[in-house]
Design a protein around this motif. Structure first.
Motif, PDB file in Angstrom:
ATOM      1  N   ARG A  12       0.853  -1.191   0.000  1.00 54.32           N
ATOM      2  CA  ARG A  12       0.000   0.000   0.000  1.00 54.32           C
ATOM      3  C   ARG A  12       0.886   1.236   0.000  1.00 54.32           C
ATOM      4  NH1 ARG A  12       0.040   2.398   4.934  1.00 54.32           N
ATOM      5  NH2 ARG A  12       0.557   1.112   6.744  1.00 54.32           N
ATOM      6  N   GLU A  13       0.270   2.356  -0.262  1.00 56.39           N
ATOM      7  CA  GLU A  13       0.977   3.640  -0.258  1.00 56.39           C
ATOM      8  C   GLU A  13       1.400   4.010   1.168  1.00 56.39           C
ATOM      9  OE1 GLU A  13      -1.104   7.722  -0.857  1.00 56.39           O
ATOM     10  OE2 GLU A  13      -0.550   6.975  -2.853  1.00 56.39           O
ATOM     11  N   VAL A  14       2.613   4.577   1.289  1.00 58.30           N
ATOM     12  CA  VAL A  14       3.086   5.060   2.583  1.00 58.30           C
ATOM     13  C   VAL A  14       3.730   6.430   2.408  1.00 58.30           C
ATOM     14  CG1 VAL A  14       3.485   2.761   3.564  1.00 58.30           C
ATOM     15  CG2 VAL A  14       5.348   3.938   2.416  1.00 58.30           C
TER      16      VAL A  14
ATOM     17  N   SER B 256      17.617  14.375   2.954  1.00 58.50           N
ATOM     18  CA  SER B 256      16.983  15.694   2.906  1.00 58.50           C
ATOM     19  C   SER B 256      15.953  15.906   4.007  1.00 58.50           C
ATOM     20  CB  SER B 256      16.311  15.909   1.551  1.00 58.50           C
ATOM     21  OG  SER B 256      15.155  15.095   1.428  1.00 58.50           O
ATOM     22  N   GLY B 257      15.283  14.813   4.443  1.00 58.72           N
ATOM     23  CA  GLY B 257      14.233  14.943   5.445  1.00 58.72           C
ATOM     24  C   GLY B 257      12.888  15.299   4.856  1.00 58.72           C
ATOM     25  N   ASP B 258      12.803  15.390   3.529  1.00 59.48           N
ATOM     26  CA  ASP B 258      11.542  15.719   2.871  1.00 59.48           C
ATOM     27  C   ASP B 258      10.579  14.536   2.917  1.00 59.48           C
ATOM     28  OD1 ASP B 258      12.545  18.232   2.143  1.00 59.48           O
ATOM     29  OD2 ASP B 258      13.307  17.477   0.221  1.00 59.48           O
ATOM     30  N   LYS B 259       9.289  14.837   3.051  1.00 64.90           N
ATOM     31  CA  LYS B 259       8.267  13.798   3.013  1.00 64.90           C
ATOM     32  C   LYS B 259       8.012  13.425   1.562  1.00 64.90           C
ATOM     33  CE  LYS B 259       7.381  13.632   7.414  1.00 64.90           C
ATOM     34  NZ  LYS B 259       7.880  12.524   8.194  1.00 64.90           N
ATOM     35  N   ALA B 260       7.780  12.135   1.330  1.00 65.84           N
ATOM     36  CA  ALA B 260       7.510  11.646  -0.020  1.00 65.84           C
ATOM     37  C   ALA B 260       6.510  10.500   0.073  1.00 65.84           C
ATOM     38  CB  ALA B 260       8.797  11.163  -0.685  1.00 65.84           C
ATOM     39  N   THR B 261       5.744  10.322  -0.973  1.00 70.35           N
ATOM     40  CA  THR B 261       4.804   9.214  -1.045  1.00 70.35           C
ATOM     41  C   THR B 261       5.445   8.083  -1.827  1.00 70.35           C
ATOM     42  OG1 THR B 261       2.925  10.737  -1.002  1.00 70.35           O
ATOM     43  CG2 THR B 261       2.512   8.505  -1.824  1.00 70.35           C
ATOM     44  N   LEU B 262       5.509   6.911  -1.207  1.00 72.12           N
ATOM     45  CA  LEU B 262       5.946   5.708  -1.903  1.00 72.12           C
ATOM     46  C   LEU B 262       4.684   4.922  -2.226  1.00 72.12           C
ATOM     47  CD1 LEU B 262       9.058   4.632   0.230  1.00 72.12           C
ATOM     48  CD2 LEU B 262       8.985   6.010  -1.860  1.00 72.12           C
ATOM     49  N   HIS B 263       4.480   4.622  -3.489  1.00 69.47           N
ATOM     50  CA  HIS B 263       3.228   4.030  -3.950  1.00 69.47           C
ATOM     51  C   HIS B 263       3.207   2.513  -3.809  1.00 69.47           C
ATOM     52  CE1 HIS B 263       1.892   7.901  -5.438  1.00 69.47           C
ATOM     53  NE2 HIS B 263       3.107   8.066  -5.950  1.00 69.47           N
TER      54      HIS B 263
ATOM     55  N   THR C 156      15.114   2.566  -2.631  1.00 66.22           N
ATOM     56  CA  THR C 156      14.251   2.437  -3.799  1.00 66.22           C
ATOM     57  C   THR C 156      15.053   2.896  -5.009  1.00 66.22           C
ATOM     58  OG1 THR C 156      13.374   4.698  -3.860  1.00 66.22           O
ATOM     59  CG2 THR C 156      12.279   3.145  -2.359  1.00 66.22           C
ATOM     60  N   ASP C 157      14.447   2.849  -6.176  1.00 63.11           N
ATOM     61  CA  ASP C 157      15.099   3.386  -7.375  1.00 63.11           C
ATOM     62  C   ASP C 157      15.279   4.899  -7.274  1.00 63.11           C
ATOM     63  OD1 ASP C 157      15.227   0.868  -8.503  1.00 63.11           O
ATOM     64  OD2 ASP C 157      13.394   1.122  -9.697  1.00 63.11           O
ATOM     65  N   PHE C 158      14.599   5.523  -6.309  1.00 68.16           N
ATOM     66  CA  PHE C 158      14.633   6.974  -6.151  1.00 68.16           C
ATOM     67  C   PHE C 158      15.494   7.423  -4.980  1.00 68.16           C
ATOM     68  CE2 PHE C 158      10.477   5.510  -7.636  1.00 68.16           C
ATOM     69  CZ  PHE C 158      10.545   5.946  -8.944  1.00 68.16           C
ATOM     70  N   GLY C 159      16.172   6.483  -4.296  1.00 70.43           N
ATOM     71  CA  GLY C 159      17.038   6.828  -3.184  1.00 70.43           C
ATOM     72  C   GLY C 159      16.629   6.148  -1.893  1.00 70.43           C
ATOM     73  N   LEU C 160      17.202   6.649  -0.791  1.00 72.49           N
ATOM     74  CA  LEU C 160      16.937   6.104   0.540  1.00 72.49           C
ATOM     75  C   LEU C 160      15.751   6.810   1.187  1.00 72.49           C
ATOM     76  CD1 LEU C 160      20.466   5.773   2.205  1.00 72.49           C
ATOM     77  CD2 LEU C 160      18.933   3.914   1.549  1.00 72.49           C
ATOM     78  N   PHE C 161      14.956   6.027   1.946  1.00 74.60           N
ATOM     79  CA  PHE C 161      13.801   6.566   2.650  1.00 74.60           C
ATOM     80  C   PHE C 161      13.686   5.899   4.011  1.00 74.60           C
ATOM     81  CE2 PHE C 161      12.903   7.233  -1.764  1.00 74.60           C
ATOM     82  CZ  PHE C 161      12.288   8.477  -1.804  1.00 74.60           C
ATOM     83  N   ARG C 162      13.066   6.600   4.932  1.00 78.40           N
ATOM     84  CA  ARG C 162      12.753   6.057   6.249  1.00 78.40           C
ATOM     85  C   ARG C 162      11.252   5.862   6.314  1.00 78.40           C
ATOM     86  NH1 ARG C 162      14.112   8.919  12.009  1.00 78.40           N
ATOM     87  NH2 ARG C 162      13.241   7.297  13.309  1.00 78.40           N
ATOM     88  N   ILE C 163      10.849   4.639   6.648  1.00 73.20           N
ATOM     89  CA  ILE C 163       9.432   4.300   6.796  1.00 73.20           C
ATOM     90  C   ILE C 163       9.185   4.015   8.269  1.00 73.20           C
ATOM     91  CG2 ILE C 163       7.622   2.630   6.222  1.00 73.20           C
ATOM     92  CD1 ILE C 163       8.984   2.244   3.506  1.00 73.20           C
ATOM     93  N   ASN C 164       8.185   4.663   8.844  1.00 68.82           N
ATOM     94  CA  ASN C 164       7.852   4.461  10.256  1.00 68.82           C
ATOM     95  C   ASN C 164       7.386   3.035  10.499  1.00 68.82           C
ATOM     96  OD1 ASN C 164       8.453   7.058  11.110  1.00 68.82           O
ATOM     97  ND2 ASN C 164       6.406   7.804  10.633  1.00 68.82           N
ATOM     98  N   GLY C 165       7.674   2.539  11.700  1.00 65.98           N
ATOM     99  CA  GLY C 165       7.263   1.191  12.076  1.00 65.98           C
ATOM    100  C   GLY C 165       5.765   0.991  12.055  1.00 65.98           C
TER     101      GLY C 165
ATOM    102  N   ALA D 216       4.817  -0.749   8.948  1.00 67.87           N
ATOM    103  CA  ALA D 216       5.542  -1.993   8.672  1.00 67.87           C
ATOM    104  C   ALA D 216       4.707  -2.989   7.872  1.00 67.87           C
ATOM    105  CB  ALA D 216       6.018  -2.629   9.971  1.00 67.87           C
ATOM    106  N   ASP D 217       3.389  -2.973   8.081  1.00 69.98           N
ATOM    107  CA  ASP D 217       2.528  -3.909   7.355  1.00 69.98           C
ATOM    108  C   ASP D 217       2.639  -3.725   5.845  1.00 69.98           C
ATOM    109  OD1 ASP D 217      -0.490  -2.285   6.749  1.00 69.98           O
ATOM    110  OD2 ASP D 217       1.063  -1.382   7.995  1.00 69.98           O
ATOM    111  N   ALA D 218       2.902  -2.498   5.376  1.00 72.53           N
ATOM    112  CA  ALA D 218       3.053  -2.244   3.943  1.00 72.53           C
ATOM    113  C   ALA D 218       4.298  -2.941   3.394  1.00 72.53           C
ATOM    114  CB  ALA D 218       3.123  -0.751   3.665  1.00 72.53           C
ATOM    115  N   LEU D 219       5.251  -3.251   4.291  1.00 72.49           N
ATOM    116  CA  LEU D 219       6.478  -3.963   3.918  1.00 72.49           C
ATOM    117  C   LEU D 219       6.349  -5.471   4.116  1.00 72.49           C
ATOM    118  CD1 LEU D 219       8.950  -1.545   5.713  1.00 72.49           C
ATOM    119  CD2 LEU D 219       8.848  -1.912   3.239  1.00 72.49           C
ATOM    120  N   GLY D 220       5.188  -5.910   4.625  1.00 73.62           N
ATOM    121  CA  GLY D 220       5.021  -7.319   4.943  1.00 73.62           C
ATOM    122  C   GLY D 220       5.651  -7.692   6.263  1.00 73.62           C
TER     123      GLY D 220
END
Length: 184
Positions: free
Chosen positions: A10-12, A19-26, A45-54, A57-61
């Motif tokens: 799912r989208e996160v 950079s600390g900028d917010k981004a939508t990962l689809h 990702t193909d677009f660089g490094l991102f931090r996803i909140n715990g 986590a379900d979006a990552l399986g």
């Protein structure tokens, strides 16, 4: 795919590193998990490094991370345990470095003060720095620290400030941190 590769279910909303900028990962985006520390995921990702909140986590399986410590009840007016605050700070990580902010030597001071406004309680004040002045992740790391401090019994407020004086250097890393980083 390796066992650390995932496809988002799912989208996160993620935080781009550094950079600390917010981004939508689809949904459907392929990510590689690099680090899972402090209840957050550092992914490539193909677009660089991102931090996803715990909490996502379900979006990552993965299983949604539980909080590092539940807020236990404290006697009314009791001051927070300083060791409990330090323990919470040890659950905060720079998303690019597998060592917590305490062992990295990023936390300069931590004090607890009694407050009366808006209600009686205790505020934890933290002065910390980052490994590099240009790091855009500072606000995200500070907010992570604040949210974890607020879990400590007796804490009613927290103020986490970033300072650049004195300038951070590797000599500030604890022995444990140096061992984790392979510096000794």
């Amino acid at each position: 795919m390796t066992n650390r590769d995932r496809i988002l279910s799912r989208e996160v909303i993620a935080t781009q590193i550094p950079s600390g900028d917010k981004a939508t990962l689809h949904a459907g985006t392929t990510v590689m998990i690099h680090q899972t520390l402090g209840g957050a995921y550092t992914v490539q990702t193909d677009f660089g490094l991102f931090r996803i909140n715990g909490t996502d986590a379900d979006a990552l399986g993965e299983q949604v991370a539980s909080t590092p410590a539940a807020k236990a009840s404290a006697a009314p007016g009791a001051a927070p345990d300083p060791e409990a605050v330090w323990a919470q700070l040890r659950h905060v990580f720079d998303p690019e470095i597998p060592v917590n902010i305490v062992d990295l030597g990023l936390v300069y001071t931590m004090d607890i003060e009694a407050i009366t406004d808006p209600e009686p309680g205790h505020r934890v004040n933290v002065a910390m720095t980052l490994t590099a002045p240009g790091c855009g992740m500072g606000p995200a790391i500070a907010e992570d620290a604040k949210s974890k401090i607020l879990l400590v019994a007796g804490v009613s407020d927290a103020d986490v400030r970033i300072t650049w004086e004195p300038a951070w250097n590797q000599s500030m890393i604890s022995e444990e941190g140096k061992m984790k980083l392979g510096l000794i």
